[in-house]
Design an enzyme around this catalytic site. Structure first.
Site, PDB file in Angstrom:
ATOM      1  N   GLU A 202      -0.557  -3.495   7.242  1.00 13.71           N
ATOM      2  CA  GLU A 202       0.543  -2.850   8.171  1.00 13.71           C
ATOM      3  C   GLU A 202       0.173  -2.739   9.491  1.00 13.71           C
ATOM      4  O   GLU A 202       1.087  -3.026  10.353  1.00 13.71           O
ATOM      5  CB  GLU A 202       0.746  -1.327   7.450  1.00 13.71           C
ATOM      6  CG  GLU A 202       1.530  -1.321   6.109  1.00 13.71           C
ATOM      7  CD  GLU A 202       0.758  -1.506   5.067  1.00 13.71           C
ATOM      8  OE1 GLU A 202       1.288  -1.634   4.169  1.00 13.71           O
ATOM      9  OE2 GLU A 202      -0.572  -1.718   5.114  1.00 13.71           O
TER      10      GLU A 202
ATOM     11  N   HIS B  69       2.659   8.315  -3.067  1.00 14.75           N
ATOM     12  CA  HIS B  69       3.778   7.206  -2.813  1.00 14.75           C
ATOM     13  C   HIS B  69       5.087   8.300  -2.615  1.00 14.75           C
ATOM     14  O   HIS B  69       6.222   7.861  -2.939  1.00 14.75           O
ATOM     15  CB  HIS B  69       4.054   6.443  -4.110  1.00 14.75           C
ATOM     16  CG  HIS B  69       3.098   5.076  -3.975  1.00 14.75           C
ATOM     17  ND1 HIS B  69       2.002   5.377  -4.417  1.00 14.75           N
ATOM     18  CD2 HIS B  69       3.308   3.951  -3.673  1.00 14.75           C
ATOM     19  CE1 HIS B  69       1.132   4.155  -4.318  1.00 14.75           C
ATOM     20  NE2 HIS B  69       2.085   3.503  -3.738  1.00 14.75           N
TER      21      HIS B  69
END
Length: 344
Positions: free
Chosen positions: A70, A139
């Site tokens: 990322e 998540h």
């Protein structure tokens, strides 16, 4: 300020994911500087169908799968934006923001200011948010308040297909960085059924929805519920149920957190005298407190009662009964509305 949004009449209904893809495709056809990058966004089409079908039309130079880094690809997006491109970079899950936070907050959000306005960063950072499907603590977060707290980024949270398309057109065309957060449960994908509501009529032509304009999804006179994302639909379900008991609830969909349409909220509370703020993010130091403070600062004589309904300050559990317990549901919202009405 908002009045109840009058959606253009159309016989064509789309899921939220298809509405988003339609907006992206239109902007890519109109402007060669627009491209999309992220993990599993090319061949797979995004694990939440956020890019389904775009690879076939635009190819790998503009629909780009990236390594699981990322920091690298968000940083690349920032650099591309500063050189005149209009990248859309997707975080597969918003929970992964920490890996690339230096690029998000110290670069994307600050570089226009740090350069004295000589640089623009016209990019969109998209991310899937939310729980309700047992994906555990790493998540399942929304983290709306984290991004809204940090200056330099606009923050967008659609709740319907109509809003998703219009807000995404606006985001891609914006010359400043926009964080666009879509709730997985609203996308309309086969393995994660959506509630009634997010699939709406969507015009084929492009249209924009201005940032900073909330939408009154349901008008009412007895209490105001302010919320966003998935919980717009849970609030509407609560309001419909309470209507059978003679309680008339107004439901406001924020649609954007930055900029925030506090005036629409104040006008509603001035009418109803009662405020309930509902958030899937954590309770402390977050959206619920900010909205309540923004209303209190207006010193409304009519404000009689306030409640907030939010996620408790705990990691989101994996086990379904425990997750259901911590994420606010329709019954939690109904109970809060009843509590603000209890003084009558």
């Amino acid at each position: 300020m908002a009045q109840q949004e009058e959606h253009r009449q159309t016989d064509r209904s789309l899921t939220m994911s298809r509405a988003m893809v339609e907006a992206i495709a239109h902007e890519m056809r109109e402007d060669d500087a627009v491209f999309y990058m992220g993990e599993d966004v090319a061949d797979y089409g995004g694990i939440f169908d956020s890019t389904e079908g775009l690879l076939d039309e635009f190819g790998r130079d503009r629909i780009m799968d990236v390594p699981i880094s990322e920091t690298a690809y968000i940083g690349a997006a920032v650099g591309a934006a500063q050189k005149g491109m209009r990248p859309i970079a997707e975080l597969m899950f918003v929970d992964f923001f920490g890996v690339g936070m230096d690029q998000i907050y110290n670069q994307m959000a600050k570089n226009t200011y740090m350069s004295g306005g000589t640089l623009s960063v016209p990019m969109v950072l998209t991310a899937a948010v939310g729980g309700t499907y047992n994906d555990a603590a790493q998540h399942s977060q929304t983290l709306y308040g984290t991004f809204a707290h940090l200056p330099g980024m606009k923050v967008v949270v659609p709740s319907t297909a109509y809003d998703a398309k219009g807000l995404l057109h606006t985001a891609i065309r914006d010359d400043d960085p926009v964080v666009y957060l879509f709730h997985k449960r609203l996308m309309g994908i086969g393995w994660l059924p959506a509630p009634d509501g997010p699939k709406t009529g969507v015009p084929e032509e492009a249209y924009t929805i201005p940032f900073g304009r909330a939408d009154i999804k349901r008008e009412g006179a007895d209490a105001t519920v302010v919320t966003l994302g998935l919980h717009v639909h849970r609030a509407l379900a609560a309001a419909d149920s309470l209507a059978d008991d003679g309680i008339d609830t107004e439901v406001i969909d924020l649609r954007t957190l930055v900029p925030l349409d506090i005036e629409t909220i104040r006008e509603s509370v001035a009418k109803t005298g009662r405020l309930v703020v509902v958030d899937e993010d954590y309770r402390s130091y977050g959206l619920t407190g900010e909205i309540i403070a923004g209303v209190a600062e207006a010193e409304l004589a009519a404000l009689d009662a306030v409640e907030r309904v939010a996620l408790p300050d705990v990691p989101i559990p994996y086990a379904r009964p425990m997750e259901d317990e911590v994420i606010p549901d329709t019954d939690d919202i109904k109970a809060a509305i009843r509590r603000v009405r209890s003084d009558e």
